[in-house]
Design an enzyme around this catalytic site. Structure first.
Site, short mmCIF file in Angstrom:
data_model
loop_
_atom_site.label_atom_id
_atom_site.label_comp_id
_atom_site.label_asym_id
_atom_site.label_seq_id
_atom_site.Cartn_x
_atom_site.Cartn_y
_atom_site.Cartn_z
N GLU A 1 53.38 49.52 53.26
CA GLU A 1 53.07 49.90 54.65
C GLU A 1 53.73 48.81 55.79
O GLU A 1 54.05 49.15 56.48
CB GLU A 1 51.65 50.16 54.96
CG GLU A 1 50.95 51.31 54.35
CD GLU A 1 49.57 51.55 54.55
OE1 GLU A 1 49.24 52.51 55.10
OE2 GLU A 1 48.92 50.67 54.28
N GLY B 1 40.81 58.11 49.06
CA GLY B 1 40.50 59.36 48.36
C GLY B 1 39.66 60.34 49.38
O GLY B 1 38.87 59.79 49.86
N MET C 1 38.45 51.03 50.08
CA MET C 1 37.60 49.80 49.52
C MET C 1 37.68 48.64 50.57
O MET C 1 37.32 47.62 50.08
CB MET C 1 38.59 49.34 48.11
CG MET C 1 38.59 50.64 47.03
SD MET C 1 39.52 49.95 45.59
CE MET C 1 38.74 48.35 45.04
N GLU C 2 38.00 48.92 51.77
CA GLU C 2 38.06 47.74 52.66
C GLU C 2 37.65 47.90 54.07
O GLU C 2 37.06 47.04 54.63
CB GLU C 2 39.56 47.17 52.97
CG GLU C 2 40.18 46.77 51.70
CD GLU C 2 40.96 47.98 50.82
OE1 GLU C 2 41.01 49.04 51.40
OE2 GLU C 2 41.23 47.59 49.75
N ASP D 1 44.62 60.98 47.20
CA ASP D 1 44.27 61.79 45.97
C ASP D 1 42.47 62.27 46.46
O ASP D 1 42.21 62.10 47.36
CB ASP D 1 43.75 60.52 44.86
CG ASP D 1 42.98 59.43 45.51
OD1 ASP D 1 41.96 59.48 45.25
OD2 ASP D 1 43.47 58.47 45.70
#
Ligand code: ADE
Length: 255
Positions: free
Chosen positions: A12, A78, A198-199, A222
């Protein structure tokens, strides 16, 4: 006024670096920061790192060292909410840490010292990001020349931009049963999560501490189920980087 563009993935960031005018690369806290102009706006580009601690360090550096006035975060996530499908985008309304548990000292998911479990994103920036995300998903297949697998066929439902709660935690969630457990526990407490990553919650907390406006958009790579680890790498290289590039450039034009 400098805008920080935080990317979760190198793919990205590199597409944004390619658009940067007057670019300058600086190292700080073991991280590379790219300064320059994007669509006439002063920006700093950085990689969040993976996990909450790395992302909090990067966000703190952006604020303390580079004096950014706002932080925009793009990445993948996700999908866990109903109807949140691969290829959709979730713009965060607020964030929760799904792995925060200081019970019985504090209620489950409450961030100790903050008297809350959810950190809100900036309303104005999120509205602009949602507009940019909506335009991006509706034209994704044709406009970007994307031809990936089953994602953009006539059989797949039209991709959507969602706005809602995102959960962060220090684990890659890749089991349908775990998603179900996490979802029903959170929903039992009134937290209806659309996506997991996760962040973001860590960056939201740092921005809350410093009073810096924050917004985040996550492309769904996903369904956080048993095939998540297979879907993820392919999606990142083929789709997520293009989405991030188009969303960020459209967002900066609206700013
Ligand atoms: N980022 C993208 N997919 C994810 C997942 N399944 N769990 C955590 N972070 C993610």
């Amino acid at each position: 006024m400098t805008t920080a563009i935080l990317s979760a993935l190198p793919e990205e960031q590199s597409s944004l670096v390619a658009h940067l005018a007057h670019s300058q690369r600086l190292m700080h806290a073991g991280r590379a920061f790219w300064l320059g102009d994007l669509h006439g706006r002063r920006v700093v580009l950085a990689l969040s790192g993976i996990g909450k601690v790395a992302a909090a360090t990067t966000a703190t550096a952006l604020i303390e060292r580079f004096g950014v006035a706002r932080i925009i975060f793009t990445g993948v996530a996700g999908g866990v909410g109903d109807g949140v499908n691969v290829g959709d985008v979730v713009v965060a309304q607020d964030y929760i840490q799904h792995d925060m548990d200081a019970s019985p000292l504090f209620p489950r998911w409450e961030v100790p010292g903050y008297a809350r479990s959810r950190m809100a994103c900036d309303v104005g920036l999120s509205a602009l990001l949602l507009e940019a995300a909506g335009a991006c998903v509706s034209s994704a297949g044709s406009q970007f020349g994307l031809k990936p697998q089953a994602l953009f066929t006539s059989q797949t439902p039209p991709h959507r931009a969602h706005h809602g709660l995102v959960a962060s935690g220090d684990r890659f969630v890749c089991a349908a049963e775990e998603v179900q457990r996490m979802r029903s526990a959170l929903e039992g407490a009134g937290h209806h999560v659309l996506a997991v990553e996760m962040e973001g919650a860590a960056v939201a907390q740092v921005c809350h501490d410093y009073g810096i406006p924050f917004a985040a958009a996550r492309t769904i790579s996903d369904r956080a189920d048993d095939t998540a680890h297979v879907d993820f790498p392919l999606f990142v290289t083929t789709v997520a980087s293009r989405y991030a590039e188009h969303m960020v450039l459209a967002f900066l034009q609206k700013l």
